[in-house]
Write a protein that holds these residues in place. Structure first.
Motif, short mmCIF file in Angstrom:
data_model
loop_
_atom_site.label_atom_id
_atom_site.label_comp_id
_atom_site.label_asym_id
_atom_site.label_seq_id
_atom_site.Cartn_x
_atom_site.Cartn_y
_atom_site.Cartn_z
N ASP A 117 43.42 -14.70 4.00
CA ASP A 117 42.24 -15.53 3.82
C ASP A 117 42.45 -16.85 4.56
N PRO A 118 41.55 -17.23 5.47
CA PRO A 118 41.74 -18.46 6.25
C PRO A 118 41.76 -19.72 5.39
N ARG A 119 41.34 -19.61 4.15
CA ARG A 119 41.40 -20.75 3.24
C ARG A 119 42.80 -20.97 2.69
N SER A 120 43.73 -20.05 3.06
CA SER A 120 45.09 -20.11 2.50
C SER A 120 46.13 -20.61 3.49
N TYR A 121 45.74 -20.96 4.71
CA TYR A 121 46.71 -21.43 5.70
C TYR A 121 46.06 -22.43 6.65
N GLY A 122 46.89 -23.01 7.51
CA GLY A 122 46.38 -23.98 8.48
C GLY A 122 45.65 -25.12 7.82
N SER A 123 44.43 -25.38 8.26
CA SER A 123 43.62 -26.46 7.69
C SER A 123 42.96 -26.05 6.38
N GLY A 124 42.98 -24.73 6.10
CA GLY A 124 42.31 -24.24 4.91
C GLY A 124 40.82 -24.07 5.09
N ASN A 125 40.35 -24.31 6.31
CA ASN A 125 38.92 -24.24 6.59
C ASN A 125 38.53 -22.83 7.03
N PRO A 126 37.54 -22.21 6.36
CA PRO A 126 37.08 -20.89 6.77
C PRO A 126 36.14 -20.97 7.98
N GLY A 127 36.74 -21.17 9.13
CA GLY A 127 35.99 -21.29 10.36
C GLY A 127 36.76 -20.67 11.52
N ALA A 128 36.12 -20.55 12.66
CA ALA A 128 36.72 -19.87 13.80
C ALA A 128 38.00 -20.54 14.29
N THR A 129 38.03 -21.87 14.30
CA THR A 129 39.22 -22.57 14.79
C THR A 129 40.44 -22.27 13.94
N ASN A 130 40.24 -22.20 12.62
CA ASN A 130 41.37 -21.91 11.75
C ASN A 130 41.77 -20.44 11.84
N VAL A 131 40.79 -19.55 11.99
CA VAL A 131 41.11 -18.13 12.16
C VAL A 131 41.95 -17.94 13.42
N LEU A 132 41.67 -18.74 14.45
CA LEU A 132 42.44 -18.66 15.70
C LEU A 132 43.92 -18.98 15.45
N ARG A 133 44.20 -19.78 14.44
CA ARG A 133 45.59 -20.13 14.11
C ARG A 133 46.37 -18.93 13.58
N SER A 134 45.66 -17.86 13.23
CA SER A 134 46.35 -16.64 12.81
C SER A 134 46.96 -15.93 14.01
N GLY A 135 46.51 -16.32 15.22
CA GLY A 135 46.98 -15.68 16.43
C GLY A 135 46.10 -14.54 16.89
N ASN A 136 45.06 -14.24 16.11
CA ASN A 136 44.16 -13.13 16.46
C ASN A 136 42.90 -13.68 17.11
N LYS A 137 42.85 -13.64 18.43
CA LYS A 137 41.73 -14.22 19.17
C LYS A 137 40.43 -13.45 18.95
N ALA A 138 40.53 -12.12 18.83
CA ALA A 138 39.33 -11.32 18.62
C ALA A 138 38.65 -11.69 17.30
N ALA A 139 39.45 -11.87 16.26
CA ALA A 139 38.90 -12.25 14.96
C ALA A 139 38.24 -13.62 15.04
N ALA A 140 38.87 -14.54 15.77
CA ALA A 140 38.32 -15.89 15.90
C ALA A 140 37.00 -15.87 16.67
N ILE A 141 36.93 -15.06 17.73
CA ILE A 141 35.70 -14.99 18.54
C ILE A 141 34.56 -14.39 17.72
N LEU A 142 34.85 -13.32 16.98
CA LEU A 142 33.83 -12.70 16.14
C LEU A 142 33.34 -13.67 15.07
N THR A 143 34.25 -14.42 14.48
CA THR A 143 33.88 -15.42 13.48
C THR A 143 32.95 -16.45 14.09
N LEU A 144 33.30 -16.94 15.26
CA LEU A 144 32.49 -17.94 15.96
C LEU A 144 31.08 -17.41 16.23
N VAL A 145 31.01 -16.21 16.76
CA VAL A 145 29.72 -15.62 17.14
C VAL A 145 28.83 -15.41 15.91
#
Length: 213
Positions: A39-67
């Motif tokens: 859950d992106p709310r559990s790491y990094g900035s804790g923000n459920p957004g594309a930038t924080n999802v990108l911190r997981s290292g999964n670019k595809a997930a971050a792009i889909l989130t952004l879109v």
């Protein structure tokens, strides 16, 4: 579309509620679950957004989130515009989608900061408006590598761009409200920027997150 004052109020309220429910779909959480990420709310900035999802290292997930976060702001507004609804109704719908992202009813009201969703709403209001604000964000992000700083400057620029390009209207109020909320939601980022502790775009979380499933 010619509407009475009562019709406008009813459409604005109803449209805002529907848009709020659409905005409440937290795609950072949904996409992360589909990709088996934490859950992106559990790491990094804790923000459920594309930038924080990108911190997981999964670019595809971050792009889909952004879109998808942008689309949930764009689609309700674009539909309202295509229907020829009053600018008050269109603005209410845009704000509803944006507020849904910030405080999603389906995710315990733990939402993101609203950058992508706000961009989608602005693109729905007017393609030129959204495009210029996005160019502002992109320019700052490319130069500084700070997503938060880019969002802050774009938020400050958005009302000015709207007024200069499209004049004062009810829509101006909507843009100002979104900009103010965006800046407020970035309060922690502002403190980190001042302290020189803000993470840059693409910087991974200290411990790569994995799914708890």
């Amino acid at each position: 579309m010619n509407l009475s004052s009562l019709d406008t109020v009813v459409l604005a309220a109803g449209g805002a509620v529907i848009a709020y429910l659409i905005g409440s779909l937290s795609f950072a959480v949904i996409v992360s679950r589909l990709f088996g990420l934490a859950d992106p709310r559990s790491y990094g900035s804790g923000n459920p957004g594309a930038t924080n999802v990108l911190r997981s290292g999964n670019k595809a997930a971050a792009i889909l989130t952004l879109v998808f976060d942008a689309l949930k702001g764009y689609i309700p507004v674009a539909i309202a515009v295509q229907m020829g609804l009053d600018v008050t109704v269109v603005t209410a719908i845009g704000l509803g989608a944006f507020l849904g992202h910030l405080w999603p009813v389906f995710f315990k009201f733990e939402g993101g900061k609203g950058v992508a969703t706000a961009a989608g709403v602005l693109l729905g209001f007017a393609g030129g408006l959204g495009g210029l604000v996005l160019l502002t964000w992109l320019a700052v992000a490319l130069i500084t590598r700070y997503s938060s700083l880019a969002a802050l400057i774009a938020s400050l620029a958005a009302p000015a761009i709207q007024v200069l390009g499209w004049g004062l209207s009810v829509q101006t109020i909507g843009v100002v409200v979104m900009s103010a909320l965006l800046i407020w939601r970035h309060e922690a980022n502002i403190r980190k920027l001042i302290a020189g502790q803000e993470s840059k775009i693409g910087q991974k979380a200290s411990a790569p997150p994995v799914s708890k499933a």
